[in-house]
Design a protein around this motif. Structure first.
Motif, PDB file in Angstrom:
ATOM      1  N   TRP A   1       2.778 -11.232  -6.194  1.00  0.00           N
ATOM      2  CA  TRP A   1       2.360 -10.528  -5.455  1.00  0.00           C
ATOM      3  C   TRP A   1       0.268 -10.239  -5.859  1.00  0.00           C
ATOM      4  N   TYR A   2      -1.093 -11.655  -5.915  1.00  0.00           N
ATOM      5  CA  TYR A   2      -1.685 -10.808  -6.439  1.00  0.00           C
ATOM      6  C   TYR A   2      -3.012  -9.989  -5.680  1.00  0.00           C
ATOM      7  N   VAL A   3      -3.948  -9.057  -6.678  1.00  0.00           N
ATOM      8  CA  VAL A   3      -5.146  -8.116  -5.839  1.00  0.00           C
ATOM      9  C   VAL A   3      -6.569  -9.055  -6.318  1.00  0.00           C
ATOM     10  N   GLN A   4      -7.385  -9.409  -5.251  1.00  0.00           N
ATOM     11  CA  GLN A   4      -8.436  -9.272  -5.108  1.00  0.00           C
ATOM     12  C   GLN A   4      -9.152  -8.317  -4.668  1.00  0.00           C
ATOM     13  N   TYR A   5     -10.547  -7.614  -6.018  1.00  0.00           N
ATOM     14  CA  TYR A   5     -11.324  -7.116  -5.626  1.00  0.00           C
ATOM     15  C   TYR A   5     -12.485  -7.808  -5.179  1.00  0.00           C
ATOM     16  N   PRO A   6     -13.504  -7.065  -3.897  1.00  0.00           N
ATOM     17  CA  PRO A   6     -14.165  -8.090  -4.253  1.00  0.00           C
ATOM     18  C   PRO A   6     -14.937  -8.956  -5.282  1.00  0.00           C
ATOM     19  N   ASN A   7     -16.171  -9.813  -4.660  1.00  0.00           N
ATOM     20  CA  ASN A   7     -16.295 -10.724  -5.349  1.00  0.00           C
ATOM     21  C   ASN A   7     -15.970 -10.545  -7.031  1.00  0.00           C
ATOM     22  N   GLN A   8     -14.774 -10.912  -6.559  1.00  0.00           N
ATOM     23  CA  GLN A   8     -14.160 -11.211  -8.229  1.00  0.00           C
ATOM     24  C   GLN A   8     -12.514 -12.599  -7.451  1.00  0.00           C
ATOM     25  N   GLY A   9     -11.976 -12.920  -8.783  1.00  0.00           N
ATOM     26  CA  GLY A   9     -10.648 -14.080  -8.760  1.00  0.00           C
ATOM     27  C   GLY A   9      -9.691 -12.922  -8.797  1.00  0.00           C
ATOM     28  N   LEU A  10      -8.661 -13.911  -8.555  1.00  0.00           N
ATOM     29  CA  LEU A  10      -7.374 -12.946  -8.166  1.00  0.00           C
ATOM     30  C   LEU A  10      -6.872 -12.755  -9.620  1.00  0.00           C
ATOM     31  N   GLN A  11      -6.283 -11.284  -9.320  1.00  0.00           N
ATOM     32  CA  GLN A  11      -5.645 -10.563 -10.879  1.00  0.00           C
ATOM     33  C   GLN A  11      -4.393 -10.449  -9.918  1.00  0.00           C
ATOM     34  N   LEU A  12      -2.597 -10.775 -10.793  1.00  0.00           N
ATOM     35  CA  LEU A  12      -1.592 -10.759 -10.680  1.00  0.00           C
ATOM     36  C   LEU A  12      -0.949  -9.513 -10.810  1.00  0.00           C
ATOM     37  N   LEU A  13      -0.045  -8.615 -10.281  1.00  0.00           N
ATOM     38  CA  LEU A  13      -0.329  -7.760  -9.540  1.00  0.00           C
ATOM     39  C   LEU A  13       1.852  -7.916 -10.225  1.00  0.00           C
ATOM     40  N   LEU A  14       2.133  -8.411  -9.753  1.00  0.00           N
ATOM     41  CA  LEU A  14       3.678  -8.102 -10.147  1.00  0.00           C
ATOM     42  C   LEU A  14       4.484  -9.975 -10.454  1.00  0.00           C
ATOM     43  N   LYS A  15       5.627 -10.238 -10.492  1.00  0.00           N
ATOM     44  CA  LYS A  15       5.736 -11.034 -10.298  1.00  0.00           C
ATOM     45  C   LYS A  15       7.820 -11.481  -9.815  1.00  0.00           C
ATOM     46  N   TYR A  16       8.675 -11.964  -8.930  1.00  0.00           N
ATOM     47  CA  TYR A  16       9.700 -11.973  -9.615  1.00  0.00           C
ATOM     48  C   TYR A  16      10.102 -13.584  -9.252  1.00  0.00           C
TER      49      TYR A  16
ATOM     50  N   PHE B   1      -0.597 -19.999  -1.390  1.00  0.00           N
ATOM     51  CA  PHE B   1      -1.392 -18.389  -0.930  1.00  0.00           C
ATOM     52  C   PHE B   1      -1.246 -18.020   0.642  1.00  0.00           C
ATOM     53  N   GLY B   2      -0.698 -17.099   0.704  1.00  0.00           N
ATOM     54  CA  GLY B   2      -0.718 -16.429   1.982  1.00  0.00           C
ATOM     55  C   GLY B   2      -2.210 -16.328   2.544  1.00  0.00           C
ATOM     56  N   THR B   3      -2.613 -15.319   3.398  1.00  0.00           N
ATOM     57  CA  THR B   3      -3.982 -15.693   3.770  1.00  0.00           C
ATOM     58  C   THR B   3      -3.959 -14.730   3.579  1.00  0.00           C
ATOM     59  N   GLY B   4      -4.052 -13.452   3.451  1.00  0.00           N
ATOM     60  CA  GLY B   4      -4.166 -12.174   2.831  1.00  0.00           C
ATOM     61  C   GLY B   4      -4.177 -11.118   3.948  1.00  0.00           C
ATOM     62  N   THR B   5      -3.612  -9.965   2.760  1.00  0.00           N
ATOM     63  CA  THR B   5      -4.318  -8.444   3.373  1.00  0.00           C
ATOM     64  C   THR B   5      -4.628  -8.044   3.320  1.00  0.00           C
ATOM     65  N   LYS B   6      -5.503  -7.256   3.705  1.00  0.00           N
ATOM     66  CA  LYS B   6      -7.434  -6.817   3.390  1.00  0.00           C
ATOM     67  C   LYS B   6      -6.075  -4.833   3.591  1.00  0.00           C
ATOM     68  N   LEU B   7      -6.210  -4.087   2.181  1.00  0.00           N
ATOM     69  CA  LEU B   7      -5.833  -3.075   2.601  1.00  0.00           C
ATOM     70  C   LEU B   7      -7.298  -2.032   2.659  1.00  0.00           C
ATOM     71  N   GLN B   8      -7.276  -1.263   3.608  1.00  0.00           N
ATOM     72  CA  GLN B   8      -8.013  -0.242   3.153  1.00  0.00           C
ATOM     73  C   GLN B   8      -7.697   0.953   3.247  1.00  0.00           C
ATOM     74  N   VAL B   9      -8.126   1.592   2.556  1.00  0.00           N
ATOM     75  CA  VAL B   9      -8.084   3.354   2.171  1.00  0.00           C
ATOM     76  C   VAL B   9      -8.405   4.142   2.153  1.00  0.00           C
ATOM     77  N   ILE B  10      -8.474   4.993   3.611  1.00  0.00           N
ATOM     78  CA  ILE B  10      -9.365   6.126   3.305  1.00  0.00           C
ATOM     79  C   ILE B  10      -9.351   7.310   3.239  1.00  0.00           C
ATOM     80  N   PRO B  11     -10.409   8.009   2.889  1.00  0.00           N
ATOM     81  CA  PRO B  11     -10.252   9.238   2.590  1.00  0.00           C
ATOM     82  C   PRO B  11      -9.694  10.403   2.816  1.00  0.00           C
TER      83      PRO B  11
END
Lengths: 115, 112
Positions: free
Chosen positions: A35-50, A105-115
């Motif tokens: 699993w990788y995470v991508q913040y806006p206008n950035q590259g991919l960061q590794l979250l974890l691996k199996y 890679f998959g097509t991605g999932t956008k996680l939106q955290v609502i305050p």
């Protein structure tokens, strides 16, 4: 051939609530999962691996994922999300292709955290 | 310890032109892979270089070519640019025998 399916393109969730991002894969050979995470206008960061061993994998920022071979899934979870977790998350599979590692890679999932 | 460095960060080119993108891998890494990420899509594999040779290639036309230098850095060249080539181009490095990539921040290419 290998492929990754991320079933949800967007997941809205309230702050401090739990979240699960779903990932299913297909491959004809043994795989490694990421699993990788991508913040806006950035590259991919590794979250974890199996790679092998325990099917429950813990990563950075409080995320974890469980490898389920029978269901060919590798869902990502976090028990309590923060605003800073708002980002796009990519599931990826690595398998042998002609003797070399190839990551799909998959097509991605956008996680939106609502305050 | 520097991670993966890509240059330039942003680029605007005209249709039909040629472009070269550059990547310096993380220290200790000898394998470089290039990905294209169109807006709203996941990264798509272009090709991978190891020991200065292209050893894997995705489903991209010959207009996309690359090179790896003895210091493991790499270039991605795209000829005869099309509007559809507009995307974020990501470079990822790894050790040959390991699994998992380190990504650069990417080069945002806009073709007008």
């Amino acid at each position: 051939a290998q492929s990754v399916t991320q079933l949800d393109s967007q997941v809205p969730v309230f702050e401090e609530a739990p979240v699960e991002l779903r990932c299913n894969y297909s491959s004809s050979v043994s795989v490694y999962l990421f699993w990788y995470v991508q913040y806006p206008n950035q590259g991919l960061q590794l979250l974890l691996k199996y790679l092998s061993g325990s099917t429950l994998v813990k990563g950075i920022n409080g995320f974890e994922a469980e490898f389920n071979k029978s269901q060919t899934s590798f869902h990502l979870r976090k028990p309590s999300v923060h605003i800073s977790d708002t980002a796009e998350y990519f599931c990826a599979v690595s398998g042998s292709s002609g003797g070399y590692q190839k990551v799909t890679f998959g097509t991605g999932t956008k996680l939106q955290v609502i305050p | 310890d520097a991670g993966v460095t890509q240059s330039p960060t942003h680029l605007i080119k005209t249709r039909g032109q040629q472009v070269t993108l550059r990547c310096s891998p993380k220290s200790g890494h000898d394998t470089v892979s290039w990905y294209q990420q169109a807006l709203g899509q996941g990264p798509q594999f272009i090709f991978q270089y190891y020991e200065e040779e292209e050893r894997q290639r995705g489903n991209f036309p010959d207009r996309f070519s690359g090179h790896q230098f003895p210091n493991y850095s790499s270039e991605l060249n795209v000829n005869a640019l099309l509007l559809g080539d507009s995307a974020l181009y990501l470079c990822a490095s790894s050790r040959d025998s390991s699994y998992g990539y380190t990504f650069g921040s990417g080069t945002r290419l806009t073709v007008v």
